[in-house]
Motif scaffolding. Structure first.
Motif, PDB file in Angstrom:
ATOM      1  N   PHE A   1       0.860  -1.189   0.000  1.00 36.62           N
ATOM      2  CA  PHE A   1       0.000   0.000   0.000  1.00 36.62           C
ATOM      3  C   PHE A   1       0.895   1.237   0.000  1.00 36.62           C
ATOM      4  CE2 PHE A   1      -2.895  -3.270   1.269  1.00 36.62           C
ATOM      5  CZ  PHE A   1      -4.114  -2.879   0.735  1.00 36.62           C
ATOM      6  N   THR A   2       1.072   1.802  -1.177  1.00 33.62           N
ATOM      7  CA  THR A   2       1.980   2.939  -1.323  1.00 33.62           C
ATOM      8  C   THR A   2       1.291   4.281  -1.061  1.00 33.62           C
ATOM      9  OG1 THR A   2       1.542   2.947  -3.709  1.00 33.62           O
ATOM     10  CG2 THR A   2       3.482   1.730  -2.950  1.00 33.62           C
ATOM     11  N   THR A   3      -0.037   4.265  -0.949  1.00 29.49           N
ATOM     12  CA  THR A   3      -0.808   5.471  -0.643  1.00 29.49           C
ATOM     13  C   THR A   3      -1.935   5.099   0.313  1.00 29.49           C
ATOM     14  OG1 THR A   3      -0.376   6.410  -2.844  1.00 29.49           O
ATOM     15  CG2 THR A   3      -2.173   7.389  -1.582  1.00 29.49           C
ATOM     16  N   ILE A   4      -2.139   5.915   1.352  1.00 28.93           N
ATOM     17  CA  ILE A   4      -3.238   5.694   2.279  1.00 28.93           C
ATOM     18  C   ILE A   4      -3.912   7.022   2.606  1.00 28.93           C
ATOM     19  CG2 ILE A   4      -2.257   3.606   3.322  1.00 28.93           C
ATOM     20  CD1 ILE A   4      -1.314   5.335   5.670  1.00 28.93           C
ATOM     21  N   LYS A   5      -5.158   6.922   3.038  1.00 32.93           N
ATOM     22  CA  LYS A   5      -5.868   8.109   3.538  1.00 32.93           C
ATOM     23  C   LYS A   5      -6.091   7.914   5.031  1.00 32.93           C
ATOM     24  CE  LYS A   5     -10.294   8.809   2.745  1.00 32.93           C
ATOM     25  NZ  LYS A   5     -11.577   9.092   2.050  1.00 32.93           N
ATOM     26  N   GLU A   6      -5.335   8.655   5.827  1.00 31.21           N
ATOM     27  CA  GLU A   6      -5.456   8.624   7.286  1.00 31.21           C
ATOM     28  C   GLU A   6      -6.626   9.526   7.667  1.00 31.21           C
ATOM     29  OE1 GLU A   6      -5.753   8.657  10.980  1.00 31.21           O
ATOM     30  OE2 GLU A   6      -4.244   7.243  10.252  1.00 31.21           O
ATOM     31  N   ILE A   7      -7.642   8.917   8.229  1.00 33.22           N
ATOM     32  CA  ILE A   7      -8.955   9.539   8.304  1.00 33.22           C
ATOM     33  C   ILE A   7      -9.252  10.188   9.654  1.00 33.22           C
ATOM     34  CG2 ILE A   7     -10.248   7.511   9.052  1.00 33.22           C
ATOM     35  CD1 ILE A   7     -11.112   9.709   6.015  1.00 33.22           C
ATOM     36  N   GLY A   8      -8.231  10.309  10.523  1.00 31.97           N
ATOM     37  CA  GLY A   8      -8.455  10.964  11.810  1.00 31.97           C
ATOM     38  C   GLY A   8      -8.328  10.000  12.966  1.00 31.97           C
ATOM     39  N   ASN A   9      -8.790  10.456  14.170  1.00 36.84           N
ATOM     40  CA  ASN A   9      -8.590   9.665  15.388  1.00 36.84           C
ATOM     41  C   ASN A   9      -7.106   9.418  15.623  1.00 36.84           C
ATOM     42  OD1 ASN A   9     -11.499   8.130  14.307  1.00 36.84           O
ATOM     43  ND2 ASN A   9     -11.437   9.108  16.317  1.00 36.84           N
ATOM     44  N   ASP A  10      -6.313  10.492  15.564  1.00 36.28           N
ATOM     45  CA  ASP A  10      -4.863  10.344  15.757  1.00 36.28           C
ATOM     46  C   ASP A  10      -4.356  11.316  16.820  1.00 36.28           C
ATOM     47  OD1 ASP A  10      -5.267  12.620  14.080  1.00 36.28           O
ATOM     48  OD2 ASP A  10      -3.221  12.453  13.325  1.00 36.28           O
ATOM     49  N   ALA A  11      -5.182  11.493  17.871  1.00 35.84           N
ATOM     50  CA  ALA A  11      -4.836  12.366  18.991  1.00 35.84           C
ATOM     51  C   ALA A  11      -4.680  13.808  18.509  1.00 35.84           C
ATOM     52  CB  ALA A  11      -3.590  11.849  19.706  1.00 35.84           C
ATOM     53  N   ASN A  12      -3.655  14.488  18.976  1.00 35.78           N
ATOM     54  CA  ASN A  12      -3.505  15.915  18.670  1.00 35.78           C
ATOM     55  C   ASN A  12      -2.598  16.100  17.449  1.00 35.78           C
ATOM     56  OD1 ASN A  12      -4.029  18.631  19.123  1.00 35.78           O
ATOM     57  ND2 ASN A  12      -2.303  18.891  20.509  1.00 35.78           N
TER      58      ASN A  12
ATOM     59  N   LYS B   1       5.754  14.363   8.090  1.00 40.07           N
ATOM     60  CA  LYS B   1       7.007  15.119   8.006  1.00 40.07           C
ATOM     61  C   LYS B   1       8.210  14.181   8.101  1.00 40.07           C
ATOM     62  CE  LYS B   1       5.024  19.310  10.071  1.00 40.07           C
ATOM     63  NZ  LYS B   1       4.989  20.161  11.293  1.00 40.07           N
ATOM     64  N   ALA B   2       8.138  13.205   8.991  1.00 40.68           N
ATOM     65  CA  ALA B   2       9.251  12.275   9.166  1.00 40.68           C
ATOM     66  C   ALA B   2       9.458  11.428   7.909  1.00 40.68           C
ATOM     67  CB  ALA B   2       8.990  11.380  10.373  1.00 40.68           C
ATOM     68  N   ILE B   3       8.371  11.019   7.257  1.00 46.51           N
ATOM     69  CA  ILE B   3       8.491  10.264   6.006  1.00 46.51           C
ATOM     70  C   ILE B   3       9.125  11.138   4.930  1.00 46.51           C
ATOM     71  CG2 ILE B   3       7.177   9.188   4.128  1.00 46.51           C
ATOM     72  CD1 ILE B   3       5.161   8.252   6.272  1.00 46.51           C
ATOM     73  N   GLN B   4       8.670  12.370   4.823  1.00 47.28           N
ATOM     74  CA  GLN B   4       9.187  13.281   3.805  1.00 47.28           C
ATOM     75  C   GLN B   4      10.665  13.602   4.019  1.00 47.28           C
ATOM     76  OE1 GLN B   4       6.361  16.506   4.178  1.00 47.28           O
ATOM     77  NE2 GLN B   4       4.956  15.608   2.674  1.00 47.28           N
ATOM     78  N   LYS B   5      11.100  13.629   5.284  1.00 49.67           N
ATOM     79  CA  LYS B   5      12.505  13.892   5.590  1.00 49.67           C
ATOM     80  C   LYS B   5      13.384  12.654   5.422  1.00 49.67           C
ATOM     81  CE  LYS B   5      11.604  17.621   8.953  1.00 49.67           C
ATOM     82  NZ  LYS B   5      12.444  18.668   8.366  1.00 49.67           N
ATOM     83  N   GLY B   6      12.752  11.500   5.203  1.00 47.21           N
ATOM     84  CA  GLY B   6      13.506  10.276   5.047  1.00 47.21           C
ATOM     85  C   GLY B   6      13.920   9.625   6.356  1.00 47.21           C
ATOM     86  N   TRP B   7      13.350  10.072   7.476  1.00 47.41           N
ATOM     87  CA  TRP B   7      13.695   9.495   8.774  1.00 47.41           C
ATOM     88  C   TRP B   7      13.074   8.116   8.954  1.00 47.41           C
ATOM     89  CZ3 TRP B   7      12.352  14.330  12.276  1.00 47.41           C
ATOM     90  CH2 TRP B   7      13.237  15.366  11.961  1.00 47.41           C
ATOM     91  N   ILE B   8      11.885   7.928   8.404  1.00 45.71           N
ATOM     92  CA  ILE B   8      11.180   6.651   8.516  1.00 45.71           C
ATOM     93  C   ILE B   8      10.607   6.294   7.150  1.00 45.71           C
ATOM     94  CG2 ILE B   8      10.568   6.976  10.942  1.00 45.71           C
ATOM     95  CD1 ILE B   8       7.762   7.792  10.012  1.00 45.71           C
ATOM     96  N   GLU B   9      10.211   5.035   7.005  1.00 49.44           N
ATOM     97  CA  GLU B   9       9.596   4.583   5.765  1.00 49.44           C
ATOM     98  C   GLU B   9       8.086   4.520   5.930  1.00 49.44           C
ATOM     99  OE1 GLU B   9      12.657   1.659   3.514  1.00 49.44           O
ATOM    100  OE2 GLU B   9      11.844   0.876   5.404  1.00 49.44           O
ATOM    101  N   GLY B  10       7.392   4.976   4.906  1.00 46.93           N
ATOM    102  CA  GLY B  10       5.941   4.930   4.944  1.00 46.93           C
ATOM    103  C   GLY B  10       5.360   5.322   3.602  1.00 46.93           C
ATOM    104  N   PRO B  11       4.064   5.107   3.428  1.00 49.82           N
ATOM    105  CA  PRO B  11       3.411   5.440   2.162  1.00 49.82           C
ATOM    106  C   PRO B  11       3.164   6.937   2.031  1.00 49.82           C
ATOM    107  CG  PRO B  11       1.807   4.618   3.729  1.00 49.82           C
ATOM    108  CD  PRO B  11       3.143   4.515   4.402  1.00 49.82           C
ATOM    109  N   THR B  12       2.703   7.350   0.870  1.00 50.21           N
ATOM    110  CA  THR B  12       2.173   8.702   0.713  1.00 50.21           C
ATOM    111  C   THR B  12       0.873   8.762   1.510  1.00 50.21           C
ATOM    112  OG1 THR B  12       3.125   8.911  -1.492  1.00 50.21           O
ATOM    113  CG2 THR B  12       1.294  10.396  -0.938  1.00 50.21           C
ATOM    114  N   ILE B  13       0.738   9.781   2.362  1.00 46.86           N
ATOM    115  CA  ILE B  13      -0.411   9.842   3.266  1.00 46.86           C
ATOM    116  C   ILE B  13      -1.260  11.072   2.985  1.00 46.86           C
ATOM    117  CG2 ILE B  13      -1.178   9.972   5.663  1.00 46.86           C
ATOM    118  CD1 ILE B  13       1.393   8.570   6.492  1.00 46.86           C
ATOM    119  N   PHE B  14      -2.531  10.844   2.694  1.00 44.92           N
ATOM    120  CA  PHE B  14      -3.530  11.910   2.689  1.00 44.92           C
ATOM    121  C   PHE B  14      -4.142  11.941   4.087  1.00 44.92           C
ATOM    122  CE2 PHE B  14      -2.769  11.299  -1.690  1.00 44.92           C
ATOM    123  CZ  PHE B  14      -3.103  12.490  -2.317  1.00 44.92           C
ATOM    124  N   TYR B  15      -4.287  13.147   4.631  1.00 44.72           N
ATOM    125  CA  TYR B  15      -4.505  13.270   6.073  1.00 44.72           C
ATOM    126  C   TYR B  15      -5.683  14.185   6.394  1.00 44.72           C
ATOM    127  CZ  TYR B  15      -3.461  14.668  10.913  1.00 44.72           C
ATOM    128  OH  TYR B  15      -3.539  14.947  12.246  1.00 44.72           O
TER     129      TYR B  15
END
Length: 416
Positions: A124-135, A143-157
């Motif tokens: 899953f190279t793209t996901i839509k994170e739909i909320g319920n993620d605290a503050n 930001k961490a994915i974009q900076k290359g600190w961690i690996e993850g999909p493209t996220i719509f938020y």
């Protein structure tokens, strides 16, 4: 001095060659998301993260970086349009309000990094994170994915979920009023909704989610207020609707891009969605998923039958659908993505063809997210989000569980 110049010149040449190197993927079977068919013996050329050419007679050099997937089934990266990467509640013992009090935003973000990587590594190279993620935890994960600190999909938020007073909480006593604001924004009139949309966008939202029907029903004008405000920023609105008939109709007439869940949408509403181009993100839980949420067997069976019937009717009518899962409770010994894919049981029970299921995970999902010109298809000028499977998903959709190659924007993430 001349030696230094020669060394610099050589390093520059090496750098330019490295930058210009083309990756060649030999795809024995390649899924054409437009036709829903597999094309045989295709070549995919990738340069600088973008697909440059696709076809059976594409020319390439032996010096190119060649990846041989001749015995694989190659697909566009998959998309899940309803996920909650920072939440994971106990099996058969959900306590959402307790989570607000016991889990900090930073802890939720750390969990989110783990689950984000699971999505990416499972295709899953793209996901839509739909909320319920605290503050706004996911904003920092992105930001961490974009900076290359961690690996993850493209996220719509979606940011915090916008809802009538109370969010989706129940029976919170007055001494703890607004406990739910850890994850929700109370908005009870068009102007409050507009302000909430702006707040979410300020905090990194790239899609807007409303909830209607849980603690109050939004009217057409209130839905329209969110849609119009988000449109100013090029952002779409999707709305959680479960069982209330009036709530669903108001969402469709208000111009939202999608309905999340919509478990009891009737034929008239599904037909209206087709006419208006409103997407259904059905989150079609299997029996195992419902049971994990604490339902008894009879209730889990009844709910599974309800969503399967609605799924079958939506497909027959031709309502646009995009794949979404909505899991916040992992099944024993399974990770998040493995738990998510239990929903395929409902799709299969509804008789939905594997090719169409793949389309809901690729071109349909891309259209809902507004990225249909850049992702969801293996074609020139699209991002090189590419996965490969060991088995043929058109014979059995369960084959999407056999991912052994993942490329995101031209970078190889996994190659077994």
């Amino acid at each position: 001095m001349r030696l230094h110049l020669k060394i610099l010149s050589l390093l520059l040449c090496i750098s330019l060659v490295a930058q210009a190197q083309i990756t060649v993927i030999k795809a024995g079977h390649m899924f054409d998301a437009v036709s829903g068919k597999m094309l045989e013996n295709q070549i995919i050329l990738v340069e600088n993260g973008i697909i440059k050419a696709v076809g059976s007679n594409v020319k390439f050099s032996k010096s190119d970086n060649i990846i041989d997937l001749s015995n694989e089934w190659v697909l566009p990266g998959l998309m899940d349009c309803h996920v909650h990467i920072t939440a994971n509640l106990p099996y058969r013992n959900i306590g959402i309000e307790q989570m607000y009090a016991t889990e900090s935003t930073s802890l939720r973000a750390i969990r989110g990094t783990v689950i984000a990587k699971q999505f990416l590594y499972n295709g899953f190279t793209t996901i839509k994170e739909i909320g319920n993620d605290a503050n706004y935890a996911t904003a920092d994960i992105i930001k961490a994915i974009q900076k290359g600190w961690i690996e993850g999909p493209t996220i719509f938020y979606a940011g915090k979920i916008i809802a009538p007073y109370g969010g989706q909480s129940h029976d919170v006593n007055p001494e703890h009023e607004h406990l739910w604001n850890f994850e929700y924004i109370d908005a009870d009139a068009p102007d409050e909704i507009r302000k909430a949309v702006r707040q979410n966008i300020y905090n990194g939202a790239t899609v807007i989610k409303l909830v209607t029907g849980d603690n109050g029903i939004y009217g057409v004008e209130e839905i329209k207020a969110a849609v119009d405000e988000a449109k100013k920023y090029g952002i779409k609105v999707t709305v959680h609707v479960r069982n209330d008939a009036a709530a669903g109709t108001n969402v469709i007439l208000g111009g939202a891009a999608g309905i999340e869940h919509g478990f009891e949408l009737d034929i008239t509403q599904l037909q209206l969605m087709k006419e208006k181009g409103t997407f259904l993100v059905g989150t079609d839980f299997s029996f195992d998923n419902w049971y994990a949420y604490g339902m008894d067997s009879a209730t889990a069976t009844a709910l599974t039958n309800t969503v399967t019937d609605r799924l079958k009717r939506a497909y027959t009518i031709g309502t646009k659908m995009a794949f979404g899962t909505d899991i916040i409770v992992n099944l024993p010994k399974l990770n998040r993505v493995q738990t998510n894919l239990k929903v395929l049981n409902s799709w299969k029970a509804a008789g939905i063809p594997p090719a169409y299921i793949l389309q809901t995970m690729t071109i349909n999902a891309a259209e809902l997210l507004g990225i249909e010109k850049s992702r969801g298809l293996l074609a020139p000028l699209f991002y090189a989000d590419i996965i490969a499977l060991k088995n043929n998903p058109l014979e059995d959709i369960e084959a999407i569980k056999t991912v052994d190659f993942v490329m995101k924007e031209g970078k190889v993430i996994r190659k077994d």
